[in-house]
Design an enzyme around this catalytic site. Structure first.
Site, PDB file in Angstrom:
ATOM      1  N   HIS A 193      -6.179  13.052  61.618  1.00 28.99           N
ATOM      2  CA  HIS A 193      -5.085  12.611  60.740  1.00 28.99           C
ATOM      3  C   HIS A 193      -4.066  13.725  60.555  1.00 28.99           C
ATOM      4  O   HIS A 193      -4.350  14.904  60.811  1.00 28.99           O
ATOM      5  CB  HIS A 193      -5.623  12.173  59.375  1.00 28.99           C
ATOM      6  N   ASP A 252      -1.804  14.998  57.305  1.00 32.48           N
ATOM      7  CA  ASP A 252      -1.986  14.752  55.871  1.00 32.48           C
ATOM      8  C   ASP A 252      -0.932  13.823  55.260  1.00 32.48           C
ATOM      9  O   ASP A 252       0.279  14.027  55.427  1.00 32.48           O
ATOM     10  CB  ASP A 252      -2.025  16.083  55.112  1.00 32.48           C
ATOM     11  N   HIS A 266      -5.274  16.875  62.525  1.00 33.52           N
ATOM     12  CA  HIS A 266      -6.471  17.708  62.460  1.00 33.52           C
ATOM     13  C   HIS A 266      -7.709  16.876  62.154  1.00 33.52           C
ATOM     14  O   HIS A 266      -7.610  15.723  61.734  1.00 33.52           O
ATOM     15  CB  HIS A 266      -6.295  18.837  61.433  1.00 33.52           C
ATOM     16  N   ARG A 274      -7.139  23.831  48.563  1.00 31.87           N
ATOM     17  CA  ARG A 274      -6.066  23.275  49.385  1.00 31.87           C
ATOM     18  C   ARG A 274      -4.824  22.945  48.572  1.00 31.87           C
ATOM     19  O   ARG A 274      -4.915  22.424  47.461  1.00 31.87           O
ATOM     20  CB  ARG A 274      -6.606  21.992  50.028  1.00 31.87           C
TER      21      ARG A 274
HETATM   22  C1  SIN Z   1      -8.570  18.315  55.541  1.00 32.18           C
HETATM   23  O1  SIN Z   1      -7.649  18.744  54.859  1.00 32.18           O
HETATM   24  O2  SIN Z   1      -8.452  17.310  56.215  1.00 32.18           O
HETATM   25  C2  SIN Z   1      -9.874  19.076  55.540  1.00 32.18           C
HETATM   26  C3  SIN Z   1      -9.890  20.155  56.554  1.00 32.18           C
HETATM   27  C4  SIN Z   1     -11.153  20.956  56.479  1.00 32.18           C
HETATM   28  O3  SIN Z   1     -11.867  20.865  55.484  1.00 32.18           O
HETATM   29  O4  SIN Z   1     -11.429  21.688  57.433  1.00 32.18           O
END
Ligand code: SIN
Length: 290
Positions: free
Chosen positions: A108, A110, A266, A281
């Site tokens: 995806h 974000d 990612h 995050r």
């Molecule tokens: C995400 O923001 O999709 C998670 C990425 C991660 O935890 O490595």
């Protein structure tokens, strides 16, 4: 790795992946405001390499927020409860005994279902498991550039449909989940809404075109039947996740990673059951894709 003499940077040191997609930056102390030159060079390296890692950055949450604001205004994070006292920080915590699938375990970009999806996501590692837990990134610009001119012409006018429904909708994956999870997910009918973005978007800084679709949030192509959409999207998803377009990020503790949601997608890999993984995050607001 770039040789010192070839480096276009004066205030930071940048070691890039051989493909140019992904780089490590050393030099700046992200706990303090960066100088104008340093910030400009960090932004330039980020534009060039799309995913940049800053090792050894033992930041407090306040410092993580302050660095995020040097990159740009906070984005809006829906469907997940933020940290108490830090409305713009998500704590991605997975306890050793958690059985629920790890968060982010699907390709995806974000919040691509937003009118103005975030330009950047910043993820800072607090506790890294001894095995697993890598994050994979797809270079959606190089994946686009590798397509034939005929395919590019066909894709040029298309708009992709984006929605959070499969994940956060009332019948989505999280609504059906029975395992306990540390992350507090907020399932909502809001997630069942959809909108369209250009299937190929142009990066506002680099001018490069990139595929702006993902298996998690792209549910179709505007004006096409389900079968037509799935055939084209299915082909593109397979094309995008080929090895030459992927950077595998291996975490070390106290590392800050910043990625560009406008030209990457990612996937958070699991493989660390029995171990704590703890990350913080933030997101930076972005433009309407064009
Ligand atoms: C995400 O923001 O999709 C998670 C990425 C991660 O935890 O490595």
């Amino acid at each position: 790795m770039l040789k010192e003499a070839e480096s276009p940077y004066r205030t930071i040191r940048v070691s890039a992946e051989p493909s140019g997609f992904g780089a490590e930056i050393v030099g700046p102390d992200l706990a303090r405001p960066l100088s104008k030159d340093q910030l400009a060079e960090v932004k330039a390296a980020w534009a060039r390499h799309a995913v940049v890692a800053f090792p050894d950055q033992p930041l407090t949450l306040d410092e993580l927020e302050a660095f995020t604001l040097q990159i740009g205004a906070f984005g809006h994070d829906p469907f997940i409860a933020p940290m108490p006292g830090h409305p713009n920080v998500l704590e991605l915590r997975r306890e050793p005994d958690e059985k629920a699938t790890n968060f982010g375990a699907g390709w995806h970009s974000d919040w691509s279902f937003q009118e103005q999806p975030p330009a950047a996501t910043l993820l800072r590692s607090e506790v890294v498991p001894p095995v697993g837990g890598d994050t994979l990134f797809c270079d959606c610009a190089r994946a686009y550039e590798a397509l034939s001119e005929v395919m590019k012409t066909m894709l040029a006018p298309l708009r992709a449909v984006h929605s959070a429904t499969r994940a956060y909708g009332v019948k989505g994956v999280f609504a059906r989940e029975t395992e306990k999870r540390s992350l507090q997910i907020i399932v909502s009918p809001e997630a069942d809404k959809s909108l369209t973005h250009p299937l190929v978007r142009t990066h506002p800084v680099t001018g490069r075109k990139a595929l702006f679709i993902s298996p998690v949030y792209t549910t179709g192509i505007a004006g096409m039947t389900e079968k037509e959409s799935q055939a084209i999207l299915g082909f593109l998803f397979q094309h995008m996740i080929q090895e030459p377009f992927i950077y595998r990020h291996k975490w070390r503790e106290k590392m800050l990673l910043m990625w560009d949601n406008r030209c990457t997608m990612h996937f958070a890999e699991g493989g660390y059951d029995g171990h704590l993984r703890l990350m913080h995050r933030t997101t930076v607001a972005g433009d309407r894709p064009a």
